[in-house]
Design a protein around this motif. Structure first.
Motif, PDB file in Angstrom:
ATOM      1  N   UNK A  39      -0.412   0.079  11.810  1.00 50.89           N
ATOM      2  CA  UNK A  39      -1.496   0.830  11.205  1.00 50.89           C
ATOM      3  C   UNK A  39      -2.043   1.856  12.195  1.00 50.89           C
TER       4      UNK A  39
ATOM      5  N   UNK B  95     -12.180 -12.939  -5.865  1.00 52.98           N
ATOM      6  CA  UNK B  95     -11.067 -13.666  -5.253  1.00 52.98           C
ATOM      7  C   UNK B  95     -11.517 -15.040  -4.805  1.00 52.98           C
TER       8      UNK B  95
ATOM      9  N   UNK C  66      -3.001   9.793  -4.489  1.00 52.44           N
ATOM     10  CA  UNK C  66      -2.894   8.345  -4.321  1.00 52.44           C
ATOM     11  C   UNK C  66      -3.973   7.638  -5.129  1.00 52.44           C
TER      12      UNK C  66
ATOM     13  N   UNK D 136      -1.101  -8.067   1.816  1.00 50.50           N
ATOM     14  CA  UNK D 136      -1.208  -8.699   3.128  1.00 50.50           C
ATOM     15  C   UNK D 136      -0.151  -9.790   3.232  1.00 50.50           C
TER      16      UNK D 136
ATOM     17  N   UNK E 221      -5.913 -12.876 -10.278  1.00 56.41           N
ATOM     18  CA  UNK E 221      -5.958 -11.674  -9.455  1.00 56.41           C
ATOM     19  C   UNK E 221      -6.053 -10.404 -10.287  1.00 56.41           C
TER      20      UNK E 221
ATOM     21  N   UNK F  47       1.116  -8.166   8.870  1.00 52.66           N
ATOM     22  CA  UNK F  47      -0.079  -8.862   8.374  1.00 52.66           C
ATOM     23  C   UNK F  47      -0.794  -8.074   7.275  1.00 52.66           C
ATOM     24  N   UNK F  48      -0.949  -6.785   7.510  1.00 57.88           N
ATOM     25  CA  UNK F  48      -1.663  -5.972   6.528  1.00 57.88           C
ATOM     26  C   UNK F  48      -3.166  -6.131   6.631  1.00 57.88           C
ATOM     27  N   UNK F  49      -3.887  -5.119   6.124  1.00 56.04           N
ATOM     28  CA  UNK F  49      -5.352  -5.188   6.194  1.00 56.04           C
ATOM     29  C   UNK F  49      -6.003  -4.950   4.840  1.00 56.04           C
ATOM     30  N   UNK F  50      -5.214  -4.790   3.789  1.00 52.99           N
ATOM     31  CA  UNK F  50      -5.807  -4.489   2.493  1.00 52.99           C
ATOM     32  C   UNK F  50      -5.012  -5.239   1.440  1.00 52.99           C
ATOM     33  N   UNK F  51      -5.736  -5.793   0.442  1.00 47.41           N
ATOM     34  CA  UNK F  51      -5.054  -6.437  -0.679  1.00 47.41           C
ATOM     35  C   UNK F  51      -5.384  -5.691  -1.957  1.00 47.41           C
TER      36      UNK F  51
ATOM     37  N   UNK G  21       0.690  -1.742   2.936  1.00 42.61           N
ATOM     38  CA  UNK G  21      -0.653  -1.174   2.819  1.00 42.61           C
ATOM     39  C   UNK G  21      -1.391  -1.737   1.612  1.00 42.61           C
TER      40      UNK G  21
ATOM     41  N   UNK H  79       0.307   7.790   0.807  1.00 43.98           N
ATOM     42  CA  UNK H  79      -0.856   7.249   1.490  1.00 43.98           C
ATOM     43  C   UNK H  79      -0.761   7.504   2.995  1.00 43.98           C
TER      44      UNK H  79
ATOM     45  N   UNK I 218     -13.185  -8.759   3.752  1.00 48.01           N
ATOM     46  CA  UNK I 218     -11.912  -8.344   4.327  1.00 48.01           C
ATOM     47  C   UNK I 218     -10.870  -8.216   3.224  1.00 48.01           C
ATOM     48  N   UNK I 219      -9.935  -7.285   3.397  1.00 48.29           N
ATOM     49  CA  UNK I 219      -8.880  -7.001   2.416  1.00 48.29           C
ATOM     50  C   UNK I 219      -9.387  -6.258   1.183  1.00 48.29           C
ATOM     51  N   UNK I 220     -10.684  -5.979   1.088  1.00 46.30           N
ATOM     52  CA  UNK I 220     -11.176  -5.329  -0.134  1.00 46.30           C
ATOM     53  C   UNK I 220     -11.393  -3.842   0.102  1.00 46.30           C
TER      54      UNK I 220
ATOM     55  N   UNK J 123      -9.927  -6.754  13.471  1.00 45.28           N
ATOM     56  CA  UNK J 123      -9.159  -6.302  12.309  1.00 45.28           C
ATOM     57  C   UNK J 123      -8.362  -7.436  11.677  1.00 45.28           C
ATOM     58  N   UNK J 124      -8.254  -8.525  12.383  1.00 48.32           N
ATOM     59  CA  UNK J 124      -7.515  -9.665  11.828  1.00 48.32           C
ATOM     60  C   UNK J 124      -8.297 -10.960  12.001  1.00 48.32           C
TER      61      UNK J 124
END
Lengths: 204, 459
Positions: free
Chosen positions: B125, B401, B38, A82, B407, A114-118, A79, B60, B329-331, B254-255
């Motif tokens: 997920x 990023x 969390x 990724x 990072x 894969x994950x969806x959040x970094x 979670x 979570x 994405x990913x944020x 989603x990907x």
């Protein structure tokens, strides 16, 4: 609208039909494509150099990888991390080569991670970026190595002997798994170590 | 009350409905508390460091699944138990079955929470339910669907109000979606193939289960609380078929940029007719008598929920473009978006129902209007602050990023945003506490009124 309602049965069947069409078009066909083009792979054929002292044969090594993967899932690391490098946003400079479908055709990616959040960085190129000891220290208490880290600590995978925390089996397995991530790609491109510490300037 | 209305009342099992709502309200507290803890991890202030079964990653899961399966599904199912008998004139297949499903379902939710805390979550997920519980959940869903579809099936030849359309479709889709998403990627398809299916699962669970159920609930409640007809029945039917036809087709978003075959990713740039018909219809209905808004408590929850729905859907349209995905994405952007959908829209719609139906079941007016107003404003402001805050954080993180900043600097730079997020979470929690106080006092009031309230109500 009477028209539609009169044929409601027909429309309902049409709706279900479209659901199945979408399922075939967007799931079955691409799944079939990937499976055809990329054969499923073994997760390891030999014990890597780093682990020759720890794991006597490839089966115990593979068992450790599986256990590490299970802990990765149990703690929901996926979670916050990724596991794929995208061909955009300079990710190949930050993390390493862009991910290919074939890399994921193995049992450790069942289910996929894969994950969806970094919240933390991508881990698909984690292999050999850091030493095992760095990982142990980091898992035991992330802020001890990265003061600003918001990653949780996982002290229950360690036992304290003579005042010094030692990794338990679980921690070793988890780190073996982390060192495995992307190792099939690393062989081709030496090491990813440079990527994270000194990222190159962006391409023009 | 006429004879016919009396008959309809008898078809509805108010006790069951209130049980479902009580369970839902319980879980919303569990899950907000989990979310709040969390969020403290991000401030390096996690309240339970070093406690294995309260590890933040596991907490979570309790947060997200508590909201979705504990609160929203309990609430939406309660609403179905009300609107389906009301609109069809037939009772559900079996009341005993309803109670059985209620018990089994809530035991399973508790089982899932225990499973997560014990580290048995599944890596899918929105389907993290421990793998060994999945078959039971699938069975429970099928029983529920049979129970609720029977009355709709009985009147299939007649004209149906649009809520029934949405409800029936959602009931048919849900088991299909659930089985597809929870079993194929877990046992059969690894990696990229699995992700293709998971992506479709996440998309369909929201679009083909939660969305139609939420819309069904709101299309029913809106005319009832306003005492006015829906603006356009035709438009609502068009929206429904738009959803049925186009929604399943844009699932891979989603990907994006993942190793999934690219053409499925292109298909995600979806059609948005659906959304706008619903939003327009609801707003047009409210506009016929908008002066009701300040004093009609359920109506204002519907109003804000619909506004949030519109905003999230505009976001969706922007988000699924590849250029936006590249950055956001990913944020935290995504996190903000999901909070706005699940809390801003669907929780608001379900809360409107709670305000409408629980006082009626108890047979007394709501204890305090001003508490209800505070609840509304704290929730609405809280979620709006959270939303703006997380969207901004997301853009910042994405840019950092992309610009190859180390990072950890992006983590450090997010700190003020994460503080704001925790703050807005506390606002929301405060609002929910007032909600609970208000409901509790209303319930106390009802005990003073003589019994038999259920029957004497014009609901």
């Amino acid at each position: 609208m009477d028209f539609i309602e009169k044929f409601s049965g027909v429309f309902l069947i049409a709706g279900l039909f479209l659901f199945f069409m979408a399922f075939i078009g967007l799931a079955v066909v691409p799944v079939w494509m990937v499976d055809k083009v990329e054969p499923r792979q073994e997760i390891a054929t030999s014990v890597p150099k780093l682990y020759l002292d720890t794991y006597s044969d490839v089966e115990t090594y593979k068992a450790a990888l599986r256990k590490g993967r299970d802990i990765y899932i149990a703690e929901a690391c996926w979670h916050c991390h990724s596991q794929y490098v995208r061909p955009t946003a300079n990710e190949e400079l930050r993390y390493g080569p862009v991910s290919m479908p074939g890399e994921y055709q193995n049992e450790l990616n069942l289910p996929q991670l894969f994950g969806t959040r970094r919240v933390g960085p991508d881990l698909s190129r984690a292999a050999y970026k850091k030493s095992n000891d760095w990982h142990y220290a980091h898992l035991y208490n992330p802020t001890s190595v990265v003061p600003q880290s918001v990653m949780p600590s996982y002290p229950w995978y360690f036992e304290v002997k003579d005042g010094v925390p030692q990794p338990k089996e679980e921690a070793k397995a988890l780190v073996a798994y982390l060192q495995w991530l992307g190792s099939s790609v690393v062989e081709k491109s030496e090491s990813f170590a440079s990527y994270i510490d000194n990222p190159l300037p962006p391409k023009e | 009350m006429t004879q016919a209305e009396h008959k309809k009342e008898e078809l509805i099992d108010y006790k069951l409905i209130s049980w479902h709502f009580y369970a839902g309200i319980f879980y919303i507290f569990v899950s907000i508390l989990a979310g709040l803890s969390y969020s403290l991890q991000f401030l390096q202030k996690y309240p339970f460091p070093g406690v294995e079964f309260l590890s933040p990653g596991r907490i979570r899961l309790v947060h997200t699944n508590g909201v979705a399966f504990g609160w929203l599904i309990n609430g939406l199912v309660a609403i179905l138990y009300y609107i389906i008998p009301k609109l069809t004139g037939h009772s559900v297949l079996s009341r005993k079955l309803s109670y059985l499903v209620f018990c089994v379902y809530n035991v399973l939710v508790v089982g899932c929470v225990i499973g997560y805390l014990a580290g048995k979550g599944q890596a899918i997920e929105w389907g993290e339910t421990p793998a060994f519980l999945d078959p039971f959940i699938a069975l429970g869903v099928v029983l529920l669907v049979i129970n609720l579809l029977t009355p709709i099936f009985k009147i299939r030849a007649q004209k149906m109000y649009v809520s029934l359309w949405y409800a029936a479709a959602a009931l048919i889709w849900t088991p299909l979606v659930y089985v597809m998403g929870n079993f194929l990627p877990q046992y059969i398809y690894p990696g990229t193939s699995g992700a293709t299916i998971t992506s479709m699962y996440i998309h369909d669970l929201v679009g083909l289960s939660v969305t139609p159920l939420g819309i069904a609930a709101t299309y029913y409640l809106l005319p009832v609380v306003m005492k006015r007809p829906l603006y356009s029945h035709a438009l609502s039917i068009i929206g429904f078929w738009g959803l049925a036809f186009f929604y399943p087709l844009n699932s891979a978003h989603h990907y994006l940029f993942s190793p999934i075959p690219m053409w499925t990713q292109y298909a995600s740039i979806g059609v948005h007719v659906v959304v706008y018909t619903v939003v327009f219809n609801i707003f047009a209905t409210i506009a016929t008598d908008w002066k009701q808004l300040p004093d009609n408590i359920p109506l204002r929850w519907i109003f804000f929920g619909t506004l949030a729905y519109l905003i999230t859907c505009i976001q969706c349209a922007v988000q699924v473009t590849l250029s936006a995905q590249s950055i956001i994405h990913f944020t935290d952007w995504v996190v903000g978006h999901s909070h706005f959908v699940l809390f801003g829209t669907f929780s608001f719609w379900v809360t409107a129902w709670v305000y409408y139906i629980l006082p009626r079941i108890w047979g007394v007016p709501l204890y305090s209007l001003s508490l209800a107003r505070w609840h509304f404003w704290l929730s609405a402001l809280g979620i709006s602050i959270m939303q703006i805050d997380l969207l901004a954080a997301g853009v910042m993180q994405g840019m950092m990023w992309k610009n190859l900043v180390p990072f950890i600097d992006s983590v450090a730079a997010s700190a003020p945003f994460w503080w704001t997020r925790t703050f807005s979470g506390i606002m929301i929690l405060t609002g929910e506490c007032l909600f609970l106080v208000n409901l509790y006092s209303t319930w106390q009031d009802s005990k003073r009124v003589s019994s038999g309230v259920l029957q004497s109500q014009t609901v």
